[in-house]
Design a protein around this motif. Sequence first.
Motif, PDB file in Angstrom:
ATOM      1  N   VAL A 161     -44.220  56.002 -37.501  1.00 43.09           N
ATOM      2  CA  VAL A 161     -43.746  54.836 -37.706  1.00 43.09           C
ATOM      3  C   VAL A 161     -43.689  54.540 -39.001  1.00 43.09           C
ATOM      4  O   VAL A 161     -42.659  53.682 -39.575  1.00 43.09           O
ATOM      5  CB  VAL A 161     -45.007  53.844 -37.150  1.00 43.09           C
ATOM      6  N   GLY A 162     -44.501  55.029 -39.957  1.00 40.84           N
ATOM      7  CA  GLY A 162     -44.120  54.880 -41.438  1.00 40.84           C
ATOM      8  C   GLY A 162     -43.024  55.558 -41.515  1.00 40.84           C
ATOM      9  O   GLY A 162     -42.233  54.921 -42.695  1.00 40.84           O
ATOM     10  N   SER A 163     -42.745  56.630 -41.255  1.00 40.89           N
ATOM     11  CA  SER A 163     -41.465  57.523 -41.694  1.00 40.89           C
ATOM     12  C   SER A 163     -40.254  56.610 -41.315  1.00 40.89           C
ATOM     13  O   SER A 163     -39.257  56.591 -42.159  1.00 40.89           O
ATOM     14  CB  SER A 163     -41.348  58.702 -40.995  1.00 40.89           C
ATOM     15  N   LEU A 164     -40.007  56.240 -40.049  1.00 38.63           N
ATOM     16  CA  LEU A 164     -38.896  55.143 -39.582  1.00 38.63           C
ATOM     17  C   LEU A 164     -39.068  53.735 -40.370  1.00 38.63           C
ATOM     18  O   LEU A 164     -38.061  53.343 -40.574  1.00 38.63           O
ATOM     19  CB  LEU A 164     -39.020  55.228 -38.107  1.00 38.63           C
ATOM     20  N   GLY A 165     -40.093  53.151 -40.620  1.00 32.09           N
ATOM     21  CA  GLY A 165     -40.232  51.904 -40.765  1.00 32.09           C
ATOM     22  C   GLY A 165     -39.864  51.981 -42.443  1.00 32.09           C
ATOM     23  O   GLY A 165     -39.657  50.831 -42.919  1.00 32.09           O
ATOM     24  N   ALA A 166     -40.294  52.851 -43.277  1.00 35.16           N
ATOM     25  CA  ALA A 166     -39.884  52.865 -44.757  1.00 35.16           C
ATOM     26  C   ALA A 166     -38.240  52.684 -44.943  1.00 35.16           C
ATOM     27  O   ALA A 166     -38.101  52.071 -45.817  1.00 35.16           O
ATOM     28  CB  ALA A 166     -40.146  54.241 -45.264  1.00 35.16           C
ATOM     29  N   GLY A 167     -37.461  53.016 -43.854  1.00 29.24           N
ATOM     30  CA  GLY A 167     -36.081  52.668 -44.103  1.00 29.24           C
ATOM     31  C   GLY A 167     -35.606  51.405 -44.098  1.00 29.24           C
ATOM     32  O   GLY A 167     -34.517  50.720 -44.532  1.00 29.24           O
ATOM     33  N   PHE A 168     -36.472  50.282 -43.595  1.00 31.82           N
ATOM     34  CA  PHE A 168     -36.204  48.721 -43.529  1.00 31.82           C
ATOM     35  C   PHE A 168     -36.868  48.102 -44.798  1.00 31.82           C
ATOM     36  O   PHE A 168     -36.591  47.096 -44.962  1.00 31.82           O
ATOM     37  CB  PHE A 168     -37.310  48.240 -42.218  1.00 31.82           C
ATOM     38  N   VAL A 169     -37.743  48.817 -45.729  1.00 32.12           N
ATOM     39  CA  VAL A 169     -38.091  48.387 -46.937  1.00 32.12           C
ATOM     40  C   VAL A 169     -37.278  48.865 -48.049  1.00 32.12           C
ATOM     41  O   VAL A 169     -37.253  49.932 -48.558  1.00 32.12           O
ATOM     42  CB  VAL A 169     -39.742  48.635 -46.952  1.00 32.12           C
ATOM     43  N   GLU A 170     -36.500  47.766 -48.446  1.00 29.13           N
ATOM     44  CA  GLU A 170     -35.660  48.302 -49.537  1.00 29.13           C
ATOM     45  C   GLU A 170     -36.118  48.812 -50.934  1.00 29.13           C
ATOM     46  O   GLU A 170     -35.836  49.689 -51.639  1.00 29.13           O
ATOM     47  CB  GLU A 170     -34.784  47.180 -50.253  1.00 29.13           C
ATOM     48  N   SER A 171     -37.356  48.236 -51.313  1.00 27.99           N
ATOM     49  CA  SER A 171     -38.197  48.631 -52.254  1.00 27.99           C
ATOM     50  C   SER A 171     -38.758  50.114 -52.434  1.00 27.99           C
ATOM     51  O   SER A 171     -39.238  50.610 -53.393  1.00 27.99           O
ATOM     52  CB  SER A 171     -39.441  47.659 -52.666  1.00 27.99           C
ATOM     53  N   ILE A 172     -38.903  50.591 -51.031  1.00 32.63           N
ATOM     54  CA  ILE A 172     -39.324  52.142 -50.958  1.00 32.63           C
ATOM     55  C   ILE A 172     -38.029  52.893 -51.078  1.00 32.63           C
ATOM     56  O   ILE A 172     -37.253  53.011 -50.573  1.00 32.63           O
ATOM     57  CB  ILE A 172     -39.997  52.366 -49.660  1.00 32.63           C
ATOM     58  N   GLY A 173     -37.802  53.435 -52.416  1.00 34.57           N
ATOM     59  CA  GLY A 173     -36.609  54.379 -52.551  1.00 34.57           C
ATOM     60  C   GLY A 173     -37.072  55.824 -53.235  1.00 34.57           C
ATOM     61  O   GLY A 173     -38.241  56.269 -53.172  1.00 34.57           O
ATOM     62  N   ALA A 181     -41.427  60.964 -49.524  1.00 38.95           N
ATOM     63  CA  ALA A 181     -42.815  61.340 -49.031  1.00 38.95           C
ATOM     64  C   ALA A 181     -43.251  60.785 -47.772  1.00 38.95           C
ATOM     65  O   ALA A 181     -43.975  61.294 -46.981  1.00 38.95           O
ATOM     66  CB  ALA A 181     -43.658  60.758 -50.121  1.00 38.95           C
ATOM     67  N   LEU A 182     -42.792  59.369 -47.488  1.00 38.71           N
ATOM     68  CA  LEU A 182     -43.200  58.852 -46.026  1.00 38.71           C
ATOM     69  C   LEU A 182     -42.307  59.596 -45.155  1.00 38.71           C
ATOM     70  O   LEU A 182     -42.962  59.773 -44.149  1.00 38.71           O
ATOM     71  CB  LEU A 182     -42.844  57.313 -46.366  1.00 38.71           C
ATOM     72  N   VAL A 183     -41.051  59.903 -45.409  1.00 40.07           N
ATOM     73  CA  VAL A 183     -40.129  60.322 -44.263  1.00 40.07           C
ATOM     74  C   VAL A 183     -40.483  61.760 -43.541  1.00 40.07           C
ATOM     75  O   VAL A 183     -40.589  61.924 -42.464  1.00 40.07           O
ATOM     76  CB  VAL A 183     -38.712  60.441 -44.629  1.00 40.07           C
ATOM     77  N   PHE A 184     -40.971  62.759 -44.532  1.00 41.93           N
ATOM     78  CA  PHE A 184     -41.452  64.139 -44.185  1.00 41.93           C
ATOM     79  C   PHE A 184     -42.560  64.085 -44.111  1.00 41.93           C
ATOM     80  O   PHE A 184     -43.377  65.249 -43.808  1.00 41.93           O
ATOM     81  CB  PHE A 184     -41.072  64.925 -45.309  1.00 41.93           C
ATOM     82  N   PHE A 185     -43.418  63.090 -44.272  1.00 41.04           N
ATOM     83  CA  PHE A 185     -44.872  63.169 -43.937  1.00 41.04           C
ATOM     84  C   PHE A 185     -45.296  63.726 -42.543  1.00 41.04           C
ATOM     85  O   PHE A 185     -46.299  64.481 -42.363  1.00 41.04           O
ATOM     86  CB  PHE A 185     -45.695  61.805 -44.308  1.00 41.04           C
ATOM     87  N   PRO A 186     -44.705  63.102 -41.544  1.00 42.68           N
ATOM     88  CA  PRO A 186     -44.837  63.607 -40.276  1.00 42.68           C
ATOM     89  C   PRO A 186     -44.700  65.170 -40.157  1.00 42.68           C
ATOM     90  O   PRO A 186     -45.479  65.967 -39.585  1.00 42.68           O
ATOM     91  CB  PRO A 186     -43.960  62.993 -39.368  1.00 42.68           C
TER      92      PRO A 186
END
Length: 378
Positions: A161-173, A181-186
Amino acid sequence: MDRTEPTASRASGLERTSGSAGLEPCSGRDPWLDNTRLVAAVLIVVMHVAGPAMASSGTLYELWFASWPLRVPLFALVAGYFSSAEPLRGRRAVSLLRNVLGVYVAADLLATLLEWLTGRGFSYTPVHPPFALWFLLALFWWRSLLPLLAHVKHLGVLAVVGSLGAGFVESIGHGYSASRALVFFPLFLLGWYLRRVRARELVERAWVRAAGWAVLAGVLGVGVLLGPEISRRAFAMRSSYPGEGFLEQLPYAGVRAALLVFGVAGALALLAVVPRRRLPWVTYLGQGGMYIYVLHALVILGTDFRASAWYARIDSVPEMLALMAAAVVGACLLASPPVRWATRWLVQPRYTWPYREEPPGVREASSSGPEKDREQLA
């Protein structure tokens, strides 16, 4: 691994801290994982060297997409396999600070100096990792948080959920390697889980190896046929989804989910087919996987050969194959004994002088006993 990870203790002392480069916390080696790491590291170098030429000329460009699951996704999975959820104390804490975060800071500074010496200005911004060095910073976050997050139920689901949800938050880059780090954490978590379920024993079965070859062939075929239809930005995983609003961005979340499945399938398939016995030179070079990863980034950043005129003229299959072969040779040289001896101070540092064996107050707290602690809390 053939041997379990040692538990840090006060008696160990900092002088016995492992010289690991960050991917493995223990001294026991498994040829299966060293062989796997060499494949991932060499492919990363090949595509970093040849990728821009492939993109500009279109020559063999499909190989970039087809090999993607066998590069960063596989590297993240293997890093998770070598990780532990034990509390960060003693040698393990020092190793994480010195051999992951410390290596990142030093390599980032060295890359900045190389760029300055070659006339490209001086701009040291460790908050924004240059080129391939982002993985070291992401590895630091993964290793630091795993002992805490391992207490959370359904962590795998939440990580996805965090991996996919990070893309909706512009400030996470790109800053602090937050997005990647969030995307590849799974995938990192999957590697950690594979060690817990003794995946090493599973891959010994003949049917697993046969299935691995079939899945690997399918993954490569899908990458060749469909990969070029997807934007390189989606593979990079370093920024938010394009578009305005949730509904416009939702399809890109689906693309990211598909790419993660693509990466997991390819990484697991390669793990199933990689030889599990010790191979002359291959296994040894695989043990130097972090040398390949760190040093190739410095070579590319320092020489900037991809901006040269001869590089821009590469546009035929023979030229591209020659460039890829040179990259393979160069990657192996970076893990060779002379190079490892000369650069051990950077990639596998062993100094202990900046670190404490224990944080202040630990002995006092442990000597007070649980009853005393409860009285203080009350």
